[in-house]
Design an enzyme around this catalytic site. Structure first.
Site, PDB file in Angstrom:
ATOM      1  N   SER A 173       0.834  -1.200   0.000  1.00  0.00           N
ATOM      2  CA  SER A 173       0.000   0.000   0.000  1.00  0.00           C
ATOM      3  C   SER A 173       0.865   1.244   0.000  1.00  0.00           C
ATOM      4  O   SER A 173       1.982   1.242   0.541  1.00  0.00           O
ATOM      5  CB  SER A 173      -0.854  -0.020   1.272  1.00  0.00           C
ATOM      6  OG  SER A 173      -1.456   1.225   1.472  1.00  0.00           O
ATOM      7  N   TYR A 191      -1.574  -1.034  10.951  1.00  0.00           N
ATOM      8  CA  TYR A 191      -1.827  -1.551   9.603  1.00  0.00           C
ATOM      9  C   TYR A 191      -0.634  -1.269   8.688  1.00  0.00           C
ATOM     10  O   TYR A 191      -0.084  -2.168   8.053  1.00  0.00           O
ATOM     11  CB  TYR A 191      -3.101  -0.913   9.015  1.00  0.00           C
ATOM     12  CG  TYR A 191      -3.258  -1.157   7.535  1.00  0.00           C
ATOM     13  CD1 TYR A 191      -3.518  -2.432   7.042  1.00  0.00           C
ATOM     14  CD2 TYR A 191      -3.129  -0.107   6.612  1.00  0.00           C
ATOM     15  CE1 TYR A 191      -3.641  -2.660   5.671  1.00  0.00           C
ATOM     16  CE2 TYR A 191      -3.258  -0.328   5.254  1.00  0.00           C
ATOM     17  CZ  TYR A 191      -3.515  -1.605   4.780  1.00  0.00           C
ATOM     18  OH  TYR A 191      -3.629  -1.823   3.426  1.00  0.00           O
ATOM     19  N   LYS A 223       2.333  -3.840   6.885  1.00  0.00           N
ATOM     20  CA  LYS A 223       2.716  -3.883   5.465  1.00  0.00           C
ATOM     21  C   LYS A 223       4.222  -3.684   5.317  1.00  0.00           C
ATOM     22  O   LYS A 223       4.880  -4.364   4.531  1.00  0.00           O
ATOM     23  CB  LYS A 223       1.975  -2.800   4.667  1.00  0.00           C
ATOM     24  CG  LYS A 223       0.490  -3.029   4.532  1.00  0.00           C
ATOM     25  CD  LYS A 223       0.166  -4.207   3.620  1.00  0.00           C
ATOM     26  CE  LYS A 223      -1.313  -4.455   3.482  1.00  0.00           C
ATOM     27  NZ  LYS A 223      -1.654  -5.742   2.871  1.00  0.00           N
TER      28      LYS A 223
END
Ligand code: NAD
Ligand code: UD1
Length: 335
Positions: A124, A148, A152
């Site tokens: 992302s 989050y 990643k």
């Protein structure tokens, strides 16, 4: 090729399943349906006129994954499965690391014992943290401001180590910007639980009358009209980016990260206007204070994808809004 899509029943996975199947690949979905509905399989069948194989299970079940990889003679894996809500990750970091990081470790173990080493990973633009310059290229420093994003980043770093350990690994991390819109049939699309956090699903629900009004988080940013600017990318363009990535990964060993964006940003007010044009409905909104943690602008340079993958986004914001509206209308007819 036989391709395993972990999390293939979700928003981006289901659109990618369509593109890959139409390109002649054999798609196998593995999903635990923690953030998707089994009915997506029926709707995929309506689009593709064929059943896709779906294995119900958790990516953290390494035995199940190993069996799936071997039984279906998988050539490459696209790893979508993961949890993705930023706010939730702040209150549930353990669940986020367990699902995202542990899920990836489990997948890597299963791939290693099965000697399958072609992997495309859903990363992302969040790994760039607060942009230090725009447009964002792949050399921009990485950082994270929430669990989050950090999950990643950890996965990307782990995948680098794995690629360095054995030249047989071919790994590509696709850093998505803001995926929106839906398949042109309107049968599949983004289906968030509860009230949407993200702009376009929120606008779509206002457009069909499910929600009364949009809150615009701030109009005092240093942007053209004061509202936040993002690089919205049509989910079908994004899905086609995965097809291009699979072709690339087939003959490039090592690790690489590539942005998937359009290279152009649109403001919140521009998105509202585009959605009004696509739906023919007025989108009532209030300007409210900024959302904590938001940044003014974020958009990519799409050059690396164009050079290495021969891919670029083709669809306009009008296409994003009209397909998103079509899906939202169809969604209202489902249980
Ligand atoms: P999604 O929630 O719609 O799809 C994820 C799918 O994975 C769901 O079907 C869910 O049921 C499944 N899943 C989750 N944990 C699982 C597990 N442990 N085992 C098996 N299945 C599991 O999300 P999406 O928008 O399609 O995103 C796909 C990937 O792309 C995610 O990794 C996400 O972090 C990443 N991503 C998404 C966006 C975005 O805006 N949508 C942006 C950047 C990156
Ligand atoms: C979100 C995620 C980010 C993820 C990205 C991918 C958060 C905090 N961040 O970011 O990690 O990588 O999606 O798609 O969730 N807006 C409104 N009203 C709303 C919702 C949003 O005005 O009801 C504005 C926001 O202030 C922002 C823009 O719309 O300026 C886009 O917001 P959103 O769709 O949530 O995306 P990101 O902020 O880019």
């Amino acid at each position: 090729m036989n391709i395993l899509l972990t999390g293939g029943a979700g928003y981006i996975g289901s659109h990618t399943a369509v593109v890959l199947t139409e390109a002649g690949h054999n798609v196998i979905i593995l999903d635990n349906f923690c953030n998707s509905d089994r009915s997506v399989l029926e709707r995929l069948k309506q689009i593709l006129q064929k059943d896709l194989i779906c294995i119900e299970g958790d990516v953290r079940n390494t035995d199940l994954l190993t069996q799936a990889l071997q039984e279906h003679k998988i050539d490459a894996v696209i790893h979508f499965a993961g949890l993705k809500a930023v706010g939730e990750s702040v209150t549930m970091p353990v669940e986020y690391y367990a699902n995202n990081v542990q899920g990836t470790i489990s997948l890597l173990e299963a791939m290693k014992v099965s000697n399958i080493k072609n992997l495309v990973f859903s990363s992302s633009a969040t790994v760039y943290g607060d942009p230090q310059y725009l447009p964002i290229d792949e050399n921009h420093p990485t950082s994270a401001t929430n669990a989050y994003g950090r999950s990643k980043l950890h996965i990307e770093e782990m995948l680098k180590d794995v690629a360095n350990s054995d030249p047989a690994w071919k790994i590509i991390c696709l850093r998505y910007f803001n995926p929106v819109g839906a398949h042109e049939s309107g049968f599949i699309g983004e289906d968030p639980n509860g009230i949407p956090n993200n702009l376009v699903p929120y606008i779509a629900q206002v457009a069909v009358g499910k929600l009364p009004k949009l809150n615009v988080y701030g109009n005092d940013y240093p942007t053209l009209d004061g509202t936040g600017v993002r690089d919205y990318i049509h989910v079908m363009d994004l899905a086609e980016g995965h097809l291009a990535a699979l072709n690339y990964v087939a003959d490039h060993s090592g690790w690489i990260a590539i942005n998937l964006g359009t290279g152009k940003g649109y403001s919140v007010l521009e998105m509202i206007e585009a959605f009004e044009g696509a739906s023919g409905n007025k989108i009532p909104f209030n300007i409210v204070t900024r959302r904590v943690g938001d940044i003014a602008s974020c958009y990519s340079t799409a050059e690396k994808a164009s050079q290495l993958l021969s891919w670029q986004a083709k669809r306009s914001i009008q296409d994003m809004c009209s397909s998103g509206y079509k899906w939202q209308n169809y969604r209202s007819t489902l249980a």
